[in-house]
Design an enzyme around this catalytic site. Structure first.
Site, PDB file in Angstrom:
ATOM      1  N   LYS A   1       0.843  -1.216   0.000  1.00  0.00           N
ATOM      2  CA  LYS A   1       0.000   0.000   0.000  1.00  0.00           C
ATOM      3  C   LYS A   1       0.868   1.251   0.000  1.00  0.00           C
ATOM      4  CE  LYS A   1      -1.764   1.506   4.021  1.00  0.00           C
ATOM      5  NZ  LYS A   1      -1.351   2.880   4.345  1.00  0.00           N
ATOM      6  N   ASN A   2       1.857   1.265   0.881  1.00  0.00           N
ATOM      7  CA  ASN A   2       2.663   2.476   1.049  1.00  0.00           C
ATOM      8  C   ASN A   2       3.706   2.673  -0.042  1.00  0.00           C
ATOM      9  OD1 ASN A   2       1.094   3.011   3.207  1.00  0.00           O
ATOM     10  ND2 ASN A   2       2.623   2.485   4.751  1.00  0.00           N
TER      11      ASN A   2
ATOM     12  N   ARG B   1       0.140  14.839  12.906  1.00  0.00           N
ATOM     13  CA  ARG B   1       0.748  14.609  11.575  1.00  0.00           C
ATOM     14  C   ARG B   1       0.787  15.862  10.702  1.00  0.00           C
ATOM     15  NH1 ARG B   1      -1.270   8.807   9.417  1.00  0.00           N
ATOM     16  NH2 ARG B   1       0.620   8.988   8.172  1.00  0.00           N
TER      17      ARG B   1
ATOM     18  N   ASP C   1       4.809   0.966  12.052  1.00  0.00           N
ATOM     19  CA  ASP C   1       3.633   0.273  11.518  1.00  0.00           C
ATOM     20  C   ASP C   1       3.553  -1.185  11.946  1.00  0.00           C
ATOM     21  OD1 ASP C   1       3.642   2.025   8.297  1.00  0.00           O
ATOM     22  OD2 ASP C   1       3.104   2.658  10.320  1.00  0.00           O
TER      23      ASP C   1
ATOM     24  N   CYS D   1      -5.045  12.692  12.619  1.00  0.00           N
ATOM     25  CA  CYS D   1      -5.644  11.356  12.503  1.00  0.00           C
ATOM     26  C   CYS D   1      -5.504  10.659  13.841  1.00  0.00           C
ATOM     27  CB  CYS D   1      -5.037  10.595  11.340  1.00  0.00           C
ATOM     28  SG  CYS D   1      -3.664   9.530  11.736  1.00  0.00           S
TER      29      CYS D   1
ATOM     30  N   ARG E   1      -8.662  -0.786   4.859  1.00  0.00           N
ATOM     31  CA  ARG E   1      -7.831   0.264   4.266  1.00  0.00           C
ATOM     32  C   ARG E   1      -6.465  -0.257   3.857  1.00  0.00           C
ATOM     33  NH1 ARG E   1      -8.025   5.943   7.196  1.00  0.00           N
ATOM     34  NH2 ARG E   1      -6.714   6.273   5.355  1.00  0.00           N
TER      35      ARG E   1
HETATM   36  C1  EPZ Z   1       4.205   7.133   6.129  1.00  0.00           C
HETATM   37  O1  EPZ Z   1       3.416   8.184   6.680  1.00  0.00           O
HETATM   38  C2  EPZ Z   1       3.275   5.908   6.090  1.00  0.00           C
HETATM   39  N1  EPZ Z   1       2.128   6.206   5.265  1.00  0.00           N
HETATM   40  C3  EPZ Z   1       2.818   5.565   7.504  1.00  0.00           C
HETATM   41  O2  EPZ Z   1       2.062   4.349   7.443  1.00  0.00           O
HETATM   42  C4  EPZ Z   1       4.027   5.307   8.373  1.00  0.00           C
HETATM   43  O3  EPZ Z   1       3.612   5.109   9.698  1.00  0.00           O
HETATM   44  C5  EPZ Z   1       4.984   6.524   8.324  1.00  0.00           C
HETATM   45  O4  EPZ Z   1       5.326   6.825   6.959  1.00  0.00           O
HETATM   46  C6  EPZ Z   1       6.272   6.267   9.092  1.00  0.00           C
HETATM   47  O5  EPZ Z   1       6.911   5.138   8.640  1.00  0.00           O
HETATM   48  C7  EPZ Z   1       2.242   6.097   3.916  1.00  0.00           C
HETATM   49  O6  EPZ Z   1       3.274   5.809   3.349  1.00  0.00           O
HETATM   50  C8  EPZ Z   1       1.005   6.357   3.118  1.00  0.00           C
HETATM   51  P1  EPZ Z   1       6.265  10.612   8.068  1.00  0.00           P
HETATM   52  P2  EPZ Z   1       3.956   9.705   6.646  1.00  0.00           P
HETATM   53  O7  EPZ Z   1       6.114  11.830   7.241  1.00  0.00           O
HETATM   54  O8  EPZ Z   1       4.595   9.960   5.349  1.00  0.00           O
HETATM   55  C9  EPZ Z   1       6.240  13.935  11.522  1.00  0.00           C
HETATM   56  C10 EPZ Z   1       0.262   2.881   7.826  1.00  0.00           C
HETATM   57  O9  EPZ Z   1      -0.078   2.336   8.892  1.00  0.00           O
HETATM   58  N2  EPZ Z   1       6.182  14.906  10.413  1.00  0.00           N
HETATM   59  O10 EPZ Z   1       7.511   9.845   7.945  1.00  0.00           O
HETATM   60  O11 EPZ Z   1       2.834  10.578   7.076  1.00  0.00           O
HETATM   61  C11 EPZ Z   1       4.938  13.129  11.631  1.00  0.00           C
HETATM   62  O12 EPZ Z   1       3.961  13.819  12.349  1.00  0.00           O
HETATM   63  C12 EPZ Z   1       0.682   4.366   7.835  1.00  0.00           C
HETATM   64  O13 EPZ Z   1       0.302   2.308   6.736  1.00  0.00           O
HETATM   65  C13 EPZ Z   1       6.199  16.255  10.702  1.00  0.00           C
HETATM   66  O14 EPZ Z   1       6.282  16.650  11.871  1.00  0.00           O
HETATM   67  O15 EPZ Z   1       5.036   9.632   7.817  1.00  0.00           O
HETATM   68  C14 EPZ Z   1       5.408  11.873  12.321  1.00  0.00           C
HETATM   69  O16 EPZ Z   1       5.452  12.082  13.691  1.00  0.00           O
HETATM   70  C15 EPZ Z   1       0.391   5.043   9.130  1.00  0.00           C
HETATM   71  N3  EPZ Z   1       6.133  17.134   9.673  1.00  0.00           N
HETATM   72  C16 EPZ Z   1       6.802  11.678  11.744  1.00  0.00           C
HETATM   73  O17 EPZ Z   1       7.226  12.950  11.244  1.00  0.00           O
HETATM   74  C17 EPZ Z   1       6.034  16.711   8.356  1.00  0.00           C
HETATM   75  O18 EPZ Z   1       5.958  17.549   7.432  1.00  0.00           O
HETATM   76  C18 EPZ Z   1       6.865  10.636  10.623  1.00  0.00           C
HETATM   77  O19 EPZ Z   1       6.004  11.030   9.594  1.00  0.00           O
HETATM   78  C19 EPZ Z   1       6.008  15.336   8.082  1.00  0.00           C
HETATM   79  C20 EPZ Z   1       6.088  14.436   9.130  1.00  0.00           C
END
Ligand code: EPZ
Length: 418
Positions: A22-23, A121, A304, A116, A396
């Site tokens: 998915k990701n 996020r 995850d 969420c 999902r």
């Molecule tokens: C991706 O989300 C995945 N989703 C998530 O999987 C996964 O948990 C996450 O990466 C971490 O591995 C998809 O790929 C669709 P991040 P993403 O940006 O891109 C903070 C699942 O269960 N952050 O690496 O949103 C954020 O709040 C899902 O399949 C900021 O502060 O993750 C978090 O605490 C859930 N500012 C951390 O960084 C930003 O601009 C990691 O977020 C971006 C992120």
């Protein structure tokens, strides 16, 4: 709403084939916007989030046709640059269209994804670096309104190796004349997969697999056929379900290296696991030990798979400690596991699990995608029939979940809601 009835304690046996990730496919689908040539994607999983992304592409004017396990996309005639709130509120990953729309159309209007269940996020890292690349960004009425005359070839360093920001910025830079450097980039396998897809289309991304990505701008892209990687989190889920029920199964169609840290952790706990090219075999174990795990960006322990590990720790006759460092609210599964009889104490972002108390069935509720997977694992190990509610969370991200579990010999039944 549909619910799942899971009878336990179960013994699993046989083979399970892992779906495409998915990701990986979500950003790859967003990257379709970059090209005016046909793109043929193979074995796209039948998941709610994927359907939402395809619906968004269709709204933007992308032609979509399906022929067996191949879906063809053509973004030759894009007619919109707007991702509406109605769609984005159902799936945050819609934000992945921001970079490609700006690169292709020099403008984008994308609803800000709200918070969420697992955390606030924010997308500040996406936006501040798109601005460094030359975009003008305004937040207006809950929307990101972005314009760019021409992206500049800049050297940016992310304040955190965000998966989504790395993907959005890499896509935004595909046509930028010169070299864009993304430092402190995320290292997740899905990032490599997106970069390989972009290069298969004719882009020039290098430094793949390192935290320093280089994107050399190109003028055009070409027709491509591509199949994404196997879903390492789905594989981790079946692996932990087998260990929690002390079963022997074979997991196929996934690269074991993509879940190295997970497999190492489980082996250190006493699990018997063998890997080969695209398979993972798990065998019966004697006694398992507890663990002390911190979630971290790849190659660390994936957030995850945290909930699934926590559920496994509940059935191990030992103490374990699990600390969640990525998302500030990712223990929603804990009170539900306690309903099944588990002994878990939460302190800040750390869970202390006193395992070994027999789990007994009780009605429980899904709260987010991976928390739901934890409830499945616990229910397979628990005595009695567990009713798992709100399983739309599972739909999902887990393709054909009950069929795959039944294929492994589990006693699982979906009850249609009204
Ligand atoms: C991706 O989300 C995945 N989703 C998530 O999987 C996964 O948990 C996450 O990466 C971490 O591995 C998809 O790929 C669709 P991040 P993403 O940006 O891109 C903070 C699942 O269960 N952050 O690496 O949103 C954020 O709040 C899902 O399949 C900021 O502060 O993750 C978090 O605490 C859930 N500012 C951390 O960084 C930003 O601009 C990691 O977020 C971006 C992120």
């Amino acid at each position: 709403m549909d619910k799942l009835l899971v009878s336990g304690p179960s013994k699993l046996a046989g083979k399970v084939s892992i779906s495409r990730a998915k990701n990986a496919y979500l950003p790859i689908l967003a990257a379709v916007i970059l090209s005016d040539k046909p793109i043929h994607l193979v074995n796209i999983p039948d998941l709610q989030d994927i359907k939402t992304m395809i619906k968004l592409l269709t709204m933007l004017g992308v032609d979509v046709s399906v022929n067996g396990n191949v879906t063809t996309f053509n973004a030759k005639n894009l007619k919109s640059h707007e991702a509406t709130y109605d769609l984005v509120k159902t799936m945050r990953a819609s934000i992945f269209v921001l970079g490609p729309l700006l690169a292709r159309l020099n403008k984008a209007k994308v609803s800000l994804p709200g918070g969420c269940a697992i955390g606030t996020r924010p997308i500040d890292i996406h936006l501040e670096n798109l601005e460094k690349m030359g975009a003008r960004i305004e937040l207006e009425a809950g929307y990101v309104e972005a314009h760019v005359d021409q992206f500049k070839p800049v050297h940016i360093t992310l304040s955190f190796p965000s998966v989504g920001a790395t993907e959005n910025l890499m896509m935004a830079a595909v046509f930028t004349k010169g070299e864009t450097i993304i430092e402190n980039a995320a290292l997740e396998p899905e990032i490599d997969d997106l970069a390989n897809f972009l290069n298969a289309m004719g882009a020039k991304v290098s430094g793949i697999g390192t935290s320093k990505l280089h994107v050399h701008g190109v003028d055009s892209l070409k027709e491509v056929t591509y199949e994404a990687i196997g879903d390492r989190i789905e594989a981790s889920t079946y692996l932990m379900a087998a260990i929690a029920t002390n079963s022997e199964i074979e997991i196929t169609d996934v690269n074991p290296e993509h879940l190295d840290f997970v497999i190492d952790t489980l082996k250190k706990m006493g699990a018997k696991i063998e890997t080969a090219d695209k398979t993972i075999k798990v065998f019966k174990h004697e006694k398992l030990k507890g663990c002390n795990i911190d979630t971290a960006p790849f190659p660390g322990f994936p957030t995850d798979a945290q909930a699934q590990l926590l559920a496994l720790c509940c059935v191990i006759d030992a103490g374990s400690i699990v600390t969640e460092n990525i998302f500030e609210n990712r223990f929603m599964h804990v009170p539900e596991l306690v309903r099944l009889g588990a002994d878990i104490k939460l302190k800040g972002n750390t869970a202390f699990i006193s395992g070994g108390r027999p789990l007994k069935s009780a009605p429980v509720m899904c709260t987010d995608l991976r928390a739901s997977a934890a409830l499945i694992i616990a229910a397979l190990a628990a005595t009695g029939e567990t009713e798992i509610q709100r399983i739309y969370h599972l739909d999902r991200g887990y393709e054909k979940l009950e069929q795959k579990l039944i294929g492994l010999g589990a006693n699982v039944r979906r009850v249609k809601g009204n």
